[in-house]
Design an enzyme around this catalytic site. Structure first.
Site, PDB file in Angstrom:
ATOM      1  N   GLU A 317      40.711  42.902  31.149  1.00 49.52           N
ATOM      2  CA  GLU A 317      39.967  42.319  32.046  1.00 49.52           C
ATOM      3  C   GLU A 317      40.742  42.363  33.398  1.00 49.52           C
ATOM      4  OE1 GLU A 317      39.911  38.302  29.886  1.00 49.52           O
ATOM      5  OE2 GLU A 317      38.066  38.805  29.010  1.00 49.52           O
ATOM      6  N   GLY A 319      41.337  41.690  37.134  1.00 48.93           N
ATOM      7  CA  GLY A 319      40.676  41.186  38.584  1.00 48.93           C
ATOM      8  C   GLY A 319      41.466  41.622  39.488  1.00 48.93           C
ATOM      9  N   ARG A 320      42.535  41.029  39.913  1.00 51.60           N
ATOM     10  CA  ARG A 320      43.467  41.345  40.972  1.00 51.60           C
ATOM     11  C   ARG A 320      43.804  42.835  41.039  1.00 51.60           C
ATOM     12  NH1 ARG A 320      47.377  37.692  42.406  1.00 51.60           N
ATOM     13  NH2 ARG A 320      46.991  36.773  40.642  1.00 51.60           N
ATOM     14  N   ARG A 361      46.846  31.300  48.927  1.00 49.32           N
ATOM     15  CA  ARG A 361      47.885  31.724  47.826  1.00 49.32           C
ATOM     16  C   ARG A 361      49.226  31.421  48.161  1.00 49.32           C
ATOM     17  NH1 ARG A 361      48.631  36.281  46.502  1.00 49.32           N
ATOM     18  NH2 ARG A 361      49.168  35.684  44.116  1.00 49.32           N
ATOM     19  N   TYR A 365      50.924  29.189  45.558  1.00 53.03           N
ATOM     20  CA  TYR A 365      51.861  30.006  44.672  1.00 53.03           C
ATOM     21  C   TYR A 365      53.355  30.646  45.252  1.00 53.03           C
ATOM     22  CZ  TYR A 365      47.268  30.584  42.445  1.00 53.03           C
ATOM     23  OH  TYR A 365      46.040  30.131  41.821  1.00 53.03           O
ATOM     24  N   CYS A 392      45.727  21.541  59.817  1.00 56.88           N
ATOM     25  CA  CYS A 392      46.613  20.492  60.079  1.00 56.88           C
ATOM     26  C   CYS A 392      47.379  20.251  58.738  1.00 56.88           C
ATOM     27  CB  CYS A 392      45.792  19.303  60.329  1.00 56.88           C
ATOM     28  SG  CYS A 392      44.673  19.485  61.737  1.00 56.88           S
TER      29      CYS A 392
HETATM   30  C1  LIG Z   1      42.010  35.148  35.807  1.00 61.46           C
HETATM   31  C2  LIG Z   1      41.591  35.915  34.564  1.00 61.46           C
HETATM   32  C3  LIG Z   1      41.718  37.305  34.456  1.00 61.46           C
HETATM   33  C4  LIG Z   1      41.965  38.187  35.572  1.00 61.46           C
HETATM   34  O1  LIG Z   1      43.162  37.936  35.919  1.00 61.46           O
HETATM   35  P1  LIG Z   1      44.044  38.881  36.990  1.00 61.46           P
HETATM   36  O2  LIG Z   1      45.227  38.520  37.164  1.00 61.46           O
HETATM   37  O3  LIG Z   1      42.907  38.887  38.060  1.00 61.46           O
HETATM   38  O4  LIG Z   1      43.870  40.260  36.320  1.00 61.46           O
HETATM   39  C5  LIG Z   1      41.201  37.878  33.017  1.00 61.46           C
HETATM   40  N1  LIG Z   1      40.803  37.003  32.193  1.00 61.46           N
HETATM   41  C6  LIG Z   1      40.903  35.765  32.154  1.00 61.46           C
HETATM   42  C7  LIG Z   1      40.550  35.077  30.979  1.00 61.46           C
HETATM   43  C8  LIG Z   1      41.247  35.259  33.188  1.00 61.46           C
HETATM   44  O5  LIG Z   1      41.305  33.611  33.274  1.00 61.46           O
END
Ligand SMILES: *Cc1c(COP(=O)(O)O)cnc(C)c1O
Length: 466
Positions: A317, A319-320, A361, A365, A392
Site C-alpha cells: 500500500e 502512498g508517499r 510535516r 515530524y 502565528c
Molecule cells: C499510511 C498508510 C499507508 C501508506 O503509507 P506511506 O508511508 O505513505 O507509504 C499504507 N497502509 C497503511 C495501513 C497506512 O496507515
C-alpha cells in the site's frame, strides 16, 4: 499575534551544528528529488513540462502545488510492473482527488481508503470498488455500511468491536464481506532504522505477541457474513530498506502457519502495508521499487518454505512513494530578515506566503526538504537560511536549514520539492488561510486544476453568522 521567544534551537547555528556542506551548484536540480518533468531552463526559470513556474504562478497564484502527472503515472506503472503478481493499493490519505484517482484506476492499481470521506472521493471517481480496501482503527457503523453497500473489495479489521459491527452490516446487506485482520507484529520502522521489539504500544491492529491477533482471527472465522482472506501488517513510514519488512513478514507468516494448524485453513493473502521511503534531500537514498519488490517476494517465499505454506498473494500500500516526489510547492518570498544569534552568528529568516497550513510535516515530524529559487538563476554565494511561513507560531517552519543564494529577496519565487504526500492532504486553514490549489501539468495538454484554491468565502460559508 503571539511573539514567542525562539525555541531551544536558538543559537544552534555554530560551526559544529552546521548541516551538510552547501550543494556544489544552488541552481541545479537533483533528479533524485525533483519530478522528472521539471528542469531549469537556460533563462534560469524552473519549468514543468515546458510550463514555467513563473507563468503558472501568474495564472494560479501562490502558494501553489504543482503535480507532474506524467511522473506520478510513471511511478504508478513502475509499481504495477515491479510488483507484478502483487496487489498494489495506492494509500489515498497521502493525497487524493477525483481526477488523480482516475489515473490510479487507469494505471491498474487498487486503492486504500481510511474514512468515509476518502471513500466518497473514490466513489465520485467511479473507482472500481472491488479494488478498494478500507482501513481505519475506528470506522463508524455508517462508514462500514456504506463501504459494504458500495461493494468494497476488502475491509481491514482493526478491533474486536469492528468484527461484530461489520458482520452485522454485511448480514443486513446480504453479502459475505472479504476481510483481513490487521496485526501488530512488534516492528516499527522509520527511514533506515527499525525496532523489532516493544512497539506494541500503539492504537492500530491486534497484537501478535499477546495472542489478540489469534483470538480476533478465531472470532472472524465464526461470522458467517465475513470471509477472512488474510492478514495485514503496516510497520511505519519513510522506510529506506527492507530489514523491518523481513521481521514483519517472518512474524506474519508464522501467524499464517498458526492459523493453518489451529483451524486447518491456509489464508490466501498477506498485505505488508505501505511505508516505502522517498528522497526529500539529495543524501536520502531509498531502495528502488524493483529492489523492494524482489526482496519482499524473496523474504515471503523463504518464510513460507520454512513453514511449508503455499506462498500467499502479496499486497502493498504505497502512498508517499507514489505521489510524494511528483509534486512541488511554489511560494513567493515576502520578507527576508537577518537575526543575530549568540557568538556573533546570525540567521536569515525567509518568510513565504504559506507555511504550516500547507505543509505541517516540518513542524510535526521535523521533516527535511529541498528548496531552490524558482524564477531566476543566481550566482550569489550560498547562505544557510531558514524558510518559514506566515503563521502565528514560531514552529511554523517550511525548511529548517536551507542552502539558498544569499541574494534571495522579497518577490522571489521559491520551490520546495517532494511535497506531494501528506502536505495538501494534511493541510489546515489555520489563521484562516485558504488551502492552496493543486494544478496538474503533463507533457500533453494545458495545466489542469485538480483542486482549486480555497477562498475566504469558502471559509466564511461555514459560519452561519457571517
Ligand atoms: C499510511 C498508510 C499507508 C501508506 O503509507 P506511506 O508511508 O505513505 O507509504 C499504507 N497502509 C497503511 C495501513 C497506512 O496507515
Amino acid at each position: 499575534m503571539r511573539a514567542h521567544p525562539a525555541g531551544p534551537r536558538h543559537g544552534d547555528l555554530v560551526a559544529d551544528a552546521l548541516p551538510a556542506a552547501p550543494p556544489a551548484d544552488l541552481n541545479s536540480l537533483s533528479s533524485h528529488v525533483w519530478p522528472a518533468g521539471m528542469v531549469r531552463t537556460p533563462s534560469g526559470q524552473l519549468s514543468l513540462h515546458g510550463q514555467s513556474v513563473t507563468e503558472l504562478v501568474r495564472t494560479f497564484g501562490t502558494p501553489l502545488f504543482l503535480l507532474d502527472e506524467d511522473d506520478f503515472r510513471r511511478r504508478s506503472r513502475a509499481y504495477a510492473d515491479s510488483f507484478c503478481g502483487t496487489d498494489v493499493y495506492y494509500a489515498s490519505k497521502a493525497f487524493t482527488s477525483v481526477e488523480l484517482l482516475r489515473w490510479v484506476a487507469e494505471e491498474g492499481l487498487g486503492l486504500d481508503v481510511a474514512t468515509g470521506g476518502e471513500l466518497a472521493v473514490a466513489e465520485r471517481a467511479q473507482f472500481p470498488m472491488d479494488r478498494v480496501l478500507f482501513h481505519g482503527n475506528n470506522k463508524s457503523v455508517g462508514e462500514l455500511s456504506r463501504a459494504v453497500g458500495l461493494g468494497v473489495g476488502r475491509v481491514v479489521i482493526d478491533s474486536t468491536e469492528e468484527i461484530r459491527r461489520l458482520a452485522r452490516c454485511a448480514e443486513v446487506a446480504g453479502v459475505r464481506q472479504r476481510v483481513l485482520v490487521r496485526v501488530t507484529v512488534g516492528v516499527e520502522a522509520h527511514t533506515h532504522e527499525f525496532i523489532a521489539t516493544a512497539h506494541e504500544d500503539q492504537k492500530f491492529g491486534f497484537s501478535l505477541a499477546s495472542g489478540a491477533a489469534a483470538r480476533a482471527i478465531e472470532l472472524v472465522l465464526l461470522q458467517p457474513s465475513l470471509e477472512l482472506v488474510g492478514v495485514h501488517s503496516h510497520i511505519g513510514s519513510q522506510i529506506f530498506d527492507t530489514s523491518g519488512f523481513e521481521v514483519a513478514a517472518h512474524r506474519a507468516v508464522e501467524l499464517l502457519a498458526g492459523v493453518r494448524s489451529r483451524h486447518g485453513i491456509e489464508l490466501p493473502e498477506l498485505n505488508l502495508g505501505g511505508g516505502l521511503g522517498i528522497a526529500y534531500v539529495d543524501s536520502d537514498d531509498p531502495a528502488s521499487t524493483e529492489e523492494v519488490a524482489s526482496s519482499l517476494r524473496a523474504i515471503v517465499e523463504r518464510e513460507c518454505r520454512a513453514y511449508e505454506l503455499a506462498v500467499p498473494r502479496l499486497a502493498v500500500e504505497p502512498g508517499r512513494a507514489l505521489v510524494g516526489p511528483s509534486m512541488v510547492t511554489a511560494y513567493e518570498v515576502g520578507t527576508v530578515k537577518q537575526v543575530a544569534l549568540d557568538a556573533g552568528a546570525s540567521r536569515t529568516y525567509i518568510s513565504v506566503d504559506g507555511g504550516m497550513s500547507d505543509n505541517p510535516r516540518t513542524a510535526l515530524y521535523d521533516a527535511d526538504y529541498t528548496v531552490v529559487v524558482a524564477d531566476r538563476h543566481s550566482d550569489a554565494a550560498p547562505m544557510l537560511a531558514r524558510v518559514v511561513g506566515k503563521h502565528c507560531e514560531s514552529g511554523d517552519i517550511v525548511v529548517r536549514d536551507a542552502w539558498l543564494p544569499d541574494d534571495v529577496r522579497a518577490d522571489d519565487l521559491l520551490a520546495v520539492a517532494a511535497t506531494g504526500a501528506y502536505c495538501r492532504s494534511m493541510s489546515s486553514t489555520y489563521n484562516l488561510l485558504g488551502r492552496p490549489p493543486v494544478v496538474a501539468v503533463s507533457a500533453d495538454g494545458p495545466p489542469r486544476v485538480l483542486l482549486r484554491r480555497e477562498t475566504i468565502d469558502d471559509l466564511l460559508a461555514l459560519d452561519p453568522f457571517a
